[in-house]
Write a protein that holds these residues in place. Structure first.
Motif, short mmCIF file in Angstrom:
data_model
loop_
_atom_site.label_atom_id
_atom_site.label_comp_id
_atom_site.label_asym_id
_atom_site.label_seq_id
_atom_site.Cartn_x
_atom_site.Cartn_y
_atom_site.Cartn_z
N UNK A 41 0.84 -1.20 0.00
CA UNK A 41 0.00 0.00 0.00
C UNK A 41 0.87 1.25 0.00
N UNK A 42 0.40 2.29 -0.67
CA UNK A 42 1.13 3.57 -0.70
C UNK A 42 0.87 4.33 0.59
N UNK A 43 1.67 5.36 0.83
CA UNK A 43 1.47 6.21 2.01
C UNK A 43 0.06 6.81 1.99
N UNK A 44 -0.38 7.24 0.82
CA UNK A 44 -1.70 7.83 0.69
C UNK A 44 -2.80 6.82 1.06
N UNK A 45 -2.65 5.59 0.61
CA UNK A 45 -3.63 4.54 0.93
C UNK A 45 -3.64 4.23 2.43
N UNK A 46 -2.47 4.13 3.02
CA UNK A 46 -2.36 3.86 4.46
C UNK A 46 -2.98 5.01 5.25
N UNK A 47 -2.67 6.23 4.86
CA UNK A 47 -3.20 7.40 5.56
C UNK A 47 -4.73 7.42 5.50
N UNK A 48 -5.27 7.14 4.34
CA UNK A 48 -6.72 7.16 4.18
C UNK A 48 -7.37 6.04 4.99
N UNK A 49 -6.82 4.85 4.89
CA UNK A 49 -7.43 3.69 5.55
C UNK A 49 -7.40 3.81 7.07
N UNK A 50 -6.29 4.30 7.61
CA UNK A 50 -6.12 4.34 9.07
C UNK A 50 -6.36 5.72 9.68
N UNK A 51 -6.77 6.65 8.83
CA UNK A 51 -7.11 8.01 9.27
C UNK A 51 -5.95 8.68 10.00
N UNK A 52 -4.79 8.63 9.35
CA UNK A 52 -3.59 9.29 9.87
C UNK A 52 -3.06 10.19 8.76
N UNK A 53 -2.05 10.97 9.06
CA UNK A 53 -1.45 11.82 8.03
C UNK A 53 -0.52 10.99 7.15
N UNK A 54 -0.28 11.49 5.94
CA UNK A 54 0.69 10.82 5.07
C UNK A 54 2.08 10.88 5.69
N UNK A 55 2.34 11.92 6.46
CA UNK A 55 3.64 12.03 7.13
C UNK A 55 3.82 10.86 8.12
N UNK A 56 2.76 10.54 8.87
CA UNK A 56 2.85 9.40 9.80
C UNK A 56 3.05 8.10 9.03
N UNK A 57 2.29 7.92 7.95
CA UNK A 57 2.43 6.71 7.15
C UNK A 57 3.85 6.59 6.61
N UNK A 58 4.41 7.69 6.15
CA UNK A 58 5.77 7.66 5.63
C UNK A 58 6.78 7.39 6.73
N UNK A 59 6.56 7.96 7.91
CA UNK A 59 7.46 7.73 9.04
C UNK A 59 7.45 6.24 9.41
#
Length: 84
Positions: A41-59
């Motif tokens: 999953x991309x950062x954008x997909x993770x952020x959307x699915x888990x309701x977090x920022x893309x910055x958190x997903x990337x971290x």
């Protein structure tokens, strides 16, 4: 909401500290997100699915790459002493 400025010297600030249940829930989110990241999953997909920022997903993605899933496990409560 209380302010950290209202703390007395040496007192622990509680207005932003997480309970054990809240820490456990956040850890569950990080670990589930790690599974998604490892599945491609991309950062954008993770952020959307888990309701977090893309910055958190990337971290989380970078942490996984450098140390595996164990780096996303909760380390316990932090020290929240008020500043003098």
């Amino acid at each position: 909401m209380a302010s950290a400025a209202l703390c007395r010297r040496g007192e622990v600030s509680r207005w932003w500290r997480l309970t054990a249940e809240e820490r456990d829930r956040r850890e569950q989110v990080r670990l589930a997100a790690a599974d998604s990241i490892e599945a491609g999953a991309s950062d954008r997909e993770v952020a959307r699915r888990f309701r977090v920022t893309r910055m958190s997903a990337n971290r989380w993605r970078r942490a996984l790459a450098s140390g595996g899933g164990q780096v996303l496990v909760a380390k316990g409560p932090g020290d929240a002493r008020c500043k003098p």
